[in-house]
Scaffold this active site. Structure first.
Site, PDB file in Angstrom:
ATOM      1  N   HIS A 163      34.725  33.288  39.555  1.00  0.00           N
ATOM      2  CA  HIS A 163      33.441  33.712  38.975  1.00  0.00           C
ATOM      3  C   HIS A 163      32.276  33.282  39.881  1.00  0.00           C
ATOM      4  O   HIS A 163      31.451  32.439  39.504  1.00  0.00           O
ATOM      5  CB  HIS A 163      33.331  33.061  37.592  1.00  0.00           C
ATOM      6  N   GLU A 263      32.714  38.856  41.185  1.00  0.00           N
ATOM      7  CA  GLU A 263      33.903  38.092  40.821  1.00  0.00           C
ATOM      8  C   GLU A 263      35.184  38.847  41.175  1.00  0.00           C
ATOM      9  O   GLU A 263      35.415  39.949  40.677  1.00  0.00           O
ATOM     10  CB  GLU A 263      33.886  37.808  39.322  1.00  0.00           C
TER      11      GLU A 263
END
Length: 290
Positions: A163, A263
């Protein structure tokens, strides 16, 4: 960042320290790169290659206290993404206390390997059996690899994401290339859409792009950050914009202006099923170009 307290030298230029709040970090001070990794969450907090701008964004309001996910850097979402399963958002890896397995220092790079202990998994996912490690290669660019092995006797579902929070000069002036004609799930509307041209930002964006997309480029004021994934058939693009920024913890009201997330993931349709003994690695490489 809170003042440091306890320190332990692990290798040349690599130190283990505990800040004044009691949170533990590994700090890297190498001629090629400076970086910090929080052991809680196995979370790369910062990465600054020599002579470059920071590759990652960390909220200026982040207190770095134990027991709370950090807002910025590279959170590890595992073994599910978002709210795909019951339990904490984005799974258990980003709050678990990881163990240091090894540190390797060369003239060119620092490699750090962490493992999530079985005791952490037994608490949160007692019916599943995994071996989970993360490798950081810190140099003139950054590579993070999350490796999962099904150590149980039945197939197990795996969703995950690296992330990465990336810094930008002004969210309204940047664009993301490499996704033209890719289909995506708009998580704000629940609709499937097709990307036309670069991704630009004028409102909240929360999308899962489908397919083995390869490298994605963040263009910002004549500079480029490239995010290249492997082991992935999904790429998540996220910016919280105005209203959500006000609801997020450890996040300035105008923080959305200076960050976005690209991500590398196995999310949505790209969740994997690993058979007993099967291993899967998800990797992202982040580099800066002028």
């Amino acid at each position: 960042m809170p003042s440091r307290q306890e320190t332990q030298q692990l290798a040349a230029g690599v130190t283990r320290l505990r800040n004044s709040n009691g949170r533990e970090f590994i700090e890297v001070a190498h001629p090629r790169v400076s970086a910090r990794i929080a052991l809680e969450g196995g979370h790369l907090v910062s990465c600054l290659p020599a002579g470059q701008k920071p590759l990652l964004w960390l909220s200026p309001q982040e207190p770095e206290v134990p027991g709370k996910p950090l807002r910025g850097g590279v959170p590890l979402c595992w073994p599910w993404f978002g709210n795909e399963r019951s339990g904490p958002a984005h799974g258990i890896a980003r709050t678990g206390l990881w163990e240091l397995e090894s540190v390797v220092v060369t003239d060119e790079a620092v490699q750090i390997n962490l493992e999530l202990p079985q005791s952490e998994m037994a608490i949160h996912i007692p019916d599943e059996h995994w071996k989970l490690g993360v490798q950081f290669i810190l140099a003139s660019d950054l590579q993070v690899t999350l490796t999962s092995t099904n150590t149980g006797s039945k197939a197990q579902i795996l969703g995950q994401a690296l992330h990465a929070y990336l810094p930008v000069s002004d969210i309204t002036q940047v664009e993301i290339k490499g996704l033209d004609q890719a289909s995506y799930l708009d998580q704000l509307t629940g609709k499937e859409e097709v990307q036309l041209g670069p991704v630009r930002f004028s409102q909240e964006v929360d999308r899962i792009y489908h397919g083995a997309i390869g490298a994605v480029q963040l263009e910002d004021a004549g500079e480029t950050i490239t995010v290249a994934g492997s082991g992935s058939g999904s790429t998540v693009i996220w910016n919280p914009w105005v209203k959500k920024s006000r609801r997020l913890g450890h996040f300035p009201e105008d923080g959305y202006r200076e960050m976005l997330c690209i991500e590398t993931a196995n999310a949505g349709h790209d969740r994997r099923v690993l058979d007993p003994g099967e291993t899967h690695s998800l990797s992202t490489r982040i580099s800066h170009h002028v």
